[in-house]
Scaffold this motif. Structure first.
Motif, PDB file in Angstrom:
ATOM      1  N   THR A  41     -11.115 -29.758  12.572  1.00 53.50           N
ATOM      2  CA  THR A  41     -12.221 -30.696  12.413  1.00 53.50           C
ATOM      3  C   THR A  41     -13.494 -29.892  12.166  1.00 53.50           C
ATOM      4  O   THR A  41     -13.591 -28.732  12.523  1.00 53.50           O
ATOM      5  CB  THR A  41     -12.401 -31.590  13.657  1.00 53.50           C
ATOM      6  N   ASN A  43     -17.590 -29.708  12.820  1.00 57.50           N
ATOM      7  CA  ASN A  43     -18.721 -30.188  13.601  1.00 57.50           C
ATOM      8  C   ASN A  43     -19.886 -30.406  12.635  1.00 57.50           C
ATOM      9  O   ASN A  43     -20.399 -29.459  12.044  1.00 57.50           O
ATOM     10  CB  ASN A  43     -19.083 -29.173  14.684  1.00 57.50           C
ATOM     11  N   GLY A  44     -20.288 -31.678  12.456  1.00 56.17           N
ATOM     12  CA  GLY A  44     -21.343 -32.015  11.513  1.00 56.17           C
ATOM     13  C   GLY A  44     -22.696 -31.425  11.858  1.00 56.17           C
ATOM     14  O   GLY A  44     -23.531 -31.197  10.987  1.00 56.17           O
ATOM     15  N   PHE A  60      -9.430 -39.747  10.667  1.00 53.52           N
ATOM     16  CA  PHE A  60     -10.489 -39.373   9.740  1.00 53.52           C
ATOM     17  C   PHE A  60     -10.898 -40.554   8.878  1.00 53.52           C
ATOM     18  O   PHE A  60     -10.062 -41.371   8.495  1.00 53.52           O
ATOM     19  CB  PHE A  60     -10.016 -38.239   8.819  1.00 53.52           C
ATOM     20  N   LYS A  65     -16.663 -36.469   3.031  1.00 54.41           N
ATOM     21  CA  LYS A  65     -16.756 -35.456   4.082  1.00 54.41           C
ATOM     22  C   LYS A  65     -15.578 -35.504   5.048  1.00 54.41           C
ATOM     23  O   LYS A  65     -15.438 -34.634   5.892  1.00 54.41           O
ATOM     24  CB  LYS A  65     -18.067 -35.614   4.855  1.00 54.41           C
ATOM     25  N   HIS A  66     -14.741 -36.550   4.940  1.00 51.35           N
ATOM     26  CA  HIS A  66     -13.535 -36.660   5.766  1.00 51.35           C
ATOM     27  C   HIS A  66     -13.905 -36.570   7.256  1.00 51.35           C
ATOM     28  O   HIS A  66     -13.301 -35.833   8.022  1.00 51.35           O
ATOM     29  CB  HIS A  66     -12.570 -35.543   5.352  1.00 51.35           C
ATOM     30  N   HIS A  67     -14.945 -37.323   7.655  1.00 51.04           N
ATOM     31  CA  HIS A  67     -15.462 -37.234   9.016  1.00 51.04           C
ATOM     32  C   HIS A  67     -14.509 -37.852  10.039  1.00 51.04           C
ATOM     33  O   HIS A  67     -13.712 -38.721   9.717  1.00 51.04           O
ATOM     34  CB  HIS A  67     -16.841 -37.893   9.106  1.00 51.04           C
TER      35      HIS A  67
END
Length: 74
Positions: A41, A43-44, A60, A65-67
């Motif tokens: 993952t 971290n934004g 996701f 951005k596949h957050h």
């Protein structure tokens, strides 16, 4: 092991990466994806990538951005 849809896109997969981390992936035609097991993952805030353990579930979003939209454990 990978199962693809009619257009060749991933729909389900089971894998073990080079370091031995297992993962099961499910994806729908709209781009949402769920990973059970080890996955990375982003971290934004910090931009750092994190590796989850085999005891995790990560969902996701379907944006570019596949957050992460949900995960356990947090």
């Amino acid at each position: 092991i990978v199962l693809e849809g009619a257009q060749g896109a991933l729909r389900a997969g089971m894998s073990v990466d080079a370091s031995g981390e297992p993962s099961i992936t499910l994806a729908d035609p709209r781009g949402f994806q769920t990973n059970l097991g080890s996955t990375q993952t982003l971290n934004g805030t910090t931009g750092e990538t994190q590796q989850t353990s085999a005891a995790s579930i990560v969902m996701f979003g379907n944006d570019k951005k596949h957050h992460v939209i949900w995960e356990a454990p947090q």
